[in-house]
Design a protein around this motif. Sequence first.
Motif, mmCIF file in Angstrom:
data_model
loop_
_atom_site.group_PDB
_atom_site.id
_atom_site.type_symbol
_atom_site.label_atom_id
_atom_site.label_comp_id
_atom_site.label_asym_id
_atom_site.label_seq_id
_atom_site.Cartn_x
_atom_site.Cartn_y
_atom_site.Cartn_z
ATOM 1 N N ASP A 28 9.182 10.908 8.583
ATOM 2 C CA ASP A 28 10.111 10.336 7.612
ATOM 3 C C ASP A 28 11.536 10.623 8.077
ATOM 4 O OD1 ASP A 28 11.468 9.485 5.303
ATOM 5 O OD2 ASP A 28 10.999 11.305 4.188
ATOM 6 N N LEU A 40 11.502 8.652 -2.331
ATOM 7 C CA LEU A 40 10.302 8.665 -1.491
ATOM 8 C C LEU A 40 9.763 10.078 -1.275
ATOM 9 C CD1 LEU A 40 8.333 7.055 0.306
ATOM 10 C CD2 LEU A 40 10.005 7.262 2.173
ATOM 11 N N ILE A 43 6.405 11.225 -2.708
ATOM 12 C CA ILE A 43 5.278 10.513 -2.090
ATOM 13 C C ILE A 43 4.953 11.144 -0.742
ATOM 14 C CG2 ILE A 43 4.587 8.294 -1.068
ATOM 15 C CD1 ILE A 43 6.214 6.962 -3.367
ATOM 16 N N ASP A 45 5.508 14.211 0.080
ATOM 17 C CA ASP A 45 4.871 15.500 -0.238
ATOM 18 C C ASP A 45 3.389 15.304 -0.572
ATOM 19 O OD1 ASP A 45 7.265 16.831 0.115
ATOM 20 O OD2 ASP A 45 7.680 17.069 -2.022
ATOM 21 N N GLU A 46 3.076 14.316 -1.401
ATOM 22 C CA GLU A 46 1.680 14.052 -1.771
ATOM 23 C C GLU A 46 0.846 13.718 -0.543
ATOM 24 O OE1 GLU A 46 1.145 11.106 -4.837
ATOM 25 O OE2 GLU A 46 2.764 11.960 -6.046
ATOM 26 N N ILE A 47 1.381 12.883 0.322
ATOM 27 C CA ILE A 47 0.655 12.502 1.538
ATOM 28 C C ILE A 47 0.419 13.726 2.413
ATOM 29 C CG2 ILE A 47 0.867 11.221 3.707
ATOM 30 C CD1 ILE A 47 2.194 8.974 1.996
ATOM 31 N N ALA A 95 11.410 2.297 1.161
ATOM 32 C CA ALA A 95 10.478 3.148 0.408
ATOM 33 C C ALA A 95 9.359 2.277 -0.150
ATOM 34 C CB ALA A 95 11.216 3.848 -0.723
ATOM 35 N N PRO A 97 5.116 2.285 -1.955
ATOM 36 C CA PRO A 97 4.137 3.095 -2.693
ATOM 37 C C PRO A 97 3.240 3.863 -1.714
ATOM 38 C CG PRO A 97 4.122 0.809 -3.457
ATOM 39 C CD PRO A 97 4.968 0.858 -2.219
ATOM 40 N N LYS A 98 2.678 4.938 -2.212
ATOM 41 C CA LYS A 98 1.813 5.798 -1.400
ATOM 42 C C LYS A 98 0.687 5.010 -0.730
ATOM 43 C CE LYS A 98 -1.130 8.926 -3.168
ATOM 44 N NZ LYS A 98 -1.552 10.163 -3.851
ATOM 45 N N GLU A 99 0.153 4.007 -1.430
ATOM 46 C CA GLU A 99 -0.969 3.234 -0.911
ATOM 47 C C GLU A 99 -0.642 2.550 0.422
ATOM 48 O OE1 GLU A 99 -1.320 4.276 -4.937
ATOM 49 O OE2 GLU A 99 0.227 2.971 -4.113
ATOM 50 N N TYR A 101 1.370 3.644 2.821
ATOM 51 C CA TYR A 101 1.306 4.646 3.889
ATOM 52 C C TYR A 101 -0.139 5.095 4.105
ATOM 53 C CZ TYR A 101 6.292 4.675 2.914
ATOM 54 O OH TYR A 101 7.590 4.304 2.698
#
Length: 108
Positions: A28, A40, A43, A45-47, A95, A97-99, A101
């Motif tokens: 990133d 972003l 997101i 961090d979640e990934i 930026a 959504p997580k989906e 990436y």
Amino acid sequence: MASENIVIITNENFESEVVNSDKPVMVDFWANWCGPCKGLAPIIDEIANEYSDKVKVGKVDVDANGELSMKFRVMSIPTVIFFKNGEQIAREVGAFPKEKYAEIINSL
């Protein structure tokens, strides 16, 4: 708060952390003053937490690491670049959504 699974990537450690990584790396490119980058960040961090078995997640501060930004022609931020075996294989500017990436990660 940033995930402990995120690696801070600099001009100095890029080769060891990305080029020589034993798994794909999601990088990133961001800056502290960038609003979309801040949006972003959770997101990313979640990934980093959810996909740590599949991909290494790193962040490059473009202000502190201009050499990397120029090398990879990062003109707008956030820019997320995926590397595999040291080679750039995917890039997303903006930026998402997580989906979006996760789809790239799952295709690696």
